[in-house]
Design a protein around this motif. Sequence first.
Motif, PDB file in Angstrom:
ATOM      1  N   THR A  93      32.347  25.914  26.127  1.00  0.00           N
ATOM      2  CA  THR A  93      31.670  26.770  25.153  1.00  0.00           C
ATOM      3  C   THR A  93      32.694  27.554  24.348  1.00  0.00           C
ATOM      4  O   THR A  93      33.615  28.134  24.923  1.00  0.00           O
ATOM      5  N   VAL A  94      32.521  27.542  23.047  1.00  0.00           N
ATOM      6  CA  VAL A  94      33.420  28.267  22.148  1.00  0.00           C
ATOM      7  C   VAL A  94      32.726  29.570  21.739  1.00  0.00           C
ATOM      8  O   VAL A  94      31.587  29.536  21.281  1.00  0.00           O
ATOM      9  N   SER A  95      33.422  30.705  21.927  1.00  0.00           N
ATOM     10  CA  SER A  95      32.790  31.958  21.504  1.00  0.00           C
ATOM     11  C   SER A  95      33.430  32.507  20.228  1.00  0.00           C
ATOM     12  O   SER A  95      32.851  33.379  19.578  1.00  0.00           O
ATOM     13  N   CYS A 112      31.402  22.193  13.827  1.00  0.00           N
ATOM     14  CA  CYS A 112      30.234  21.288  13.734  1.00  0.00           C
ATOM     15  C   CYS A 112      29.243  21.672  14.832  1.00  0.00           C
ATOM     16  O   CYS A 112      28.768  20.815  15.580  1.00  0.00           O
ATOM     17  N   ALA A 113      28.944  22.966  14.937  1.00  0.00           N
ATOM     18  CA  ALA A 113      28.157  23.459  16.070  1.00  0.00           C
ATOM     19  C   ALA A 113      26.657  23.296  15.871  1.00  0.00           C
ATOM     20  O   ALA A 113      25.876  23.720  16.728  1.00  0.00           O
ATOM     21  N   GLY A 114      26.217  22.687  14.779  1.00  0.00           N
ATOM     22  CA  GLY A 114      24.783  22.519  14.581  1.00  0.00           C
ATOM     23  C   GLY A 114      24.082  23.862  14.626  1.00  0.00           C
ATOM     24  O   GLY A 114      24.564  24.873  14.082  1.00  0.00           O
ATOM     25  N   VAL A 209      14.298  16.040  23.921  1.00  0.00           N
ATOM     26  CA  VAL A 209      14.091  17.135  22.961  1.00  0.00           C
ATOM     27  C   VAL A 209      15.401  17.386  22.227  1.00  0.00           C
ATOM     28  O   VAL A 209      16.477  17.369  22.848  1.00  0.00           O
ATOM     29  N   GLY A 210      15.339  17.588  20.926  1.00  0.00           N
ATOM     30  CA  GLY A 210      16.521  17.972  20.147  1.00  0.00           C
ATOM     31  C   GLY A 210      16.162  19.065  19.164  1.00  0.00           C
ATOM     32  O   GLY A 210      14.977  19.261  18.833  1.00  0.00           O
ATOM     33  N   LEU A 211      17.179  19.810  18.731  1.00  0.00           N
ATOM     34  CA  LEU A 211      16.949  20.884  17.754  1.00  0.00           C
ATOM     35  C   LEU A 211      17.627  20.498  16.441  1.00  0.00           C
ATOM     36  O   LEU A 211      18.858  20.387  16.382  1.00  0.00           O
ATOM     37  N   ARG A 212      16.832  20.277  15.387  1.00  0.00           N
ATOM     38  CA  ARG A 212      17.422  19.980  14.078  1.00  0.00           C
ATOM     39  C   ARG A 212      18.045  21.270  13.533  1.00  0.00           C
ATOM     40  O   ARG A 212      17.366  22.303  13.470  1.00  0.00           O
ATOM     41  N   PRO A 213      19.314  21.204  13.121  1.00  0.00           N
ATOM     42  CA  PRO A 213      19.988  22.430  12.640  1.00  0.00           C
ATOM     43  C   PRO A 213      19.679  22.664  11.154  1.00  0.00           C
ATOM     44  O   PRO A 213      20.407  22.224  10.269  1.00  0.00           O
ATOM     45  N   VAL A 214      18.581  23.383  10.901  1.00  0.00           N
ATOM     46  CA  VAL A 214      18.107  23.530   9.519  1.00  0.00           C
ATOM     47  C   VAL A 214      18.692  24.783   8.872  1.00  0.00           C
ATOM     48  O   VAL A 214      18.773  25.847   9.487  1.00  0.00           O
ATOM     49  N   HIS A 240      22.715  20.466   8.717  1.00  0.00           N
ATOM     50  CA  HIS A 240      22.231  19.206   8.117  1.00  0.00           C
ATOM     51  C   HIS A 240      20.772  18.904   8.422  1.00  0.00           C
ATOM     52  O   HIS A 240      20.259  17.858   8.031  1.00  0.00           O
ATOM     53  N   GLY A 241      20.094  19.803   9.139  1.00  0.00           N
ATOM     54  CA  GLY A 241      18.659  19.656   9.372  1.00  0.00           C
ATOM     55  C   GLY A 241      18.295  18.312   9.983  1.00  0.00           C
ATOM     56  O   GLY A 241      18.934  17.841  10.920  1.00  0.00           O
ATOM     57  N   GLY A 242      17.276  17.681   9.427  1.00  0.00           N
ATOM     58  CA  GLY A 242      16.798  16.394   9.950  1.00  0.00           C
ATOM     59  C   GLY A 242      17.496  15.202   9.331  1.00  0.00           C
ATOM     60  O   GLY A 242      17.023  14.071   9.449  1.00  0.00           O
ATOM     61  N   GLY A 243      18.668  15.431   8.691  1.00  0.00           N
ATOM     62  CA  GLY A 243      19.367  14.325   8.040  1.00  0.00           C
ATOM     63  C   GLY A 243      20.830  14.232   8.403  1.00  0.00           C
ATOM     64  O   GLY A 243      21.630  13.653   7.666  1.00  0.00           O
ATOM     65  N   GLY A 244      21.197  14.778   9.561  1.00  0.00           N
ATOM     66  CA  GLY A 244      22.620  14.858   9.903  1.00  0.00           C
ATOM     67  C   GLY A 244      23.295  13.526  10.172  1.00  0.00           C
ATOM     68  O   GLY A 244      24.502  13.386   9.952  1.00  0.00           O
ATOM     69  N   VAL A 245      22.527  12.546  10.638  1.00  0.00           N
ATOM     70  CA  VAL A 245      23.131  11.226  10.852  1.00  0.00           C
ATOM     71  C   VAL A 245      23.367  10.579   9.485  1.00  0.00           C
ATOM     72  O   VAL A 245      24.453  10.068   9.193  1.00  0.00           O
TER      73      VAL A 245
END
Length: 261
Positions: A93-95, A112-114, A209-214, A240-245
Amino acid sequence: MGLAMFRELAADPAAGVRIAHGIEVSRGTPGADDTPPAWLTELDGYHPCQPAELPAGFTSGWRYSAPLVHMPTYLGYLQARFESADGKIETGTVSSLLETARDCGARAVVNCAGVGARHLVPDPAMTPVRGQVVVAANPGISEFFIGAGDESAELIYLFPHGDTVVLGGTEAVGDWNLEPVPAVADRILRDCAAVEPRLRAAQVLAHRVGLRPVRPTVRLEAEPASAAGDGPLILHNYGHGGGGVTLSWGCARDIAGLLAN
Ligand SMILES: Cc1cc2nc3c(=O)[nH]c(=O)nc-3n(C[C@H](O)[C@H](O)[C@H](O)COP(=O)(O)OP(=O)(O)OC[C@H]3O[C@@H](n4cnc5c(N)ncnc54)[C@H](O)[C@@H]3O)c2cc1C
């Protein structure tokens, strides 16, 4: 750039990418939302659906072919490619981005921590949009299906990956819960079986389960203070929300450009 990269990767069986055919449909008023987004018309095999192709409750849609990624295989492929280029992976974990860069003696760090960027940066503009899926044994489905959610019904999708099929979905704004919710899984299975009757007796293999980073916009830039000073360069690549790939290769190219300057 992403489309070209994924088409290239589809030629490598180790990458977990294939070009799949399928349909994307909506429940809107026929004619009112029949204009496809510009990117869709660039895909092979694009054409509007005939009424007979639409499951009950859907009024319009498009058929097309697009790269479909089996994420466990693809992430393993990327890891192997990174390590064969002498990349090293350490977890933890990076603080503080700055302190981590200093501790490692790094010239630069790319964040790139989403959705983790909400607390790490911190960036209050980051919001999790929770997605839950069910992984089931594939009863013979070969085409993907995406039924857009609206105020009358939830998002429904099926993505076949050989022996398994990923069934979704949900888009719960602000929900941080990483545990699968059984009632949500039941709803997903019910909706998917209504679209594809072969899923009525689906053998469930896993819940995910995943969390989209919006974020209102992707953050792709150097931290201004670090760009001006003598310390490590802090680069951000998140939101990148629901389009990060989809966006991954283009954003990686832009970050590499910032690093080279
Ligand atoms: C159900 C679902 C379906 C999706 N479908 C698609 C799709 O069809 N197409 C598409 O393009 N995208 C899709 N996405 C979105 C895509 O998965 C994300 O946009 C993408 O994963 C974002 O990548 P990322 O590397 O920025 O963030 P993440 O994948 O979230 O990775 C961030 C990483 O940083 C780590 N981390 C965070 N904070 C810290 C910290 N302080 N210290 C150390 N590590 C930390 C996390 O543990 C995580 O490993 C979907 C997402 C979901 C949930």
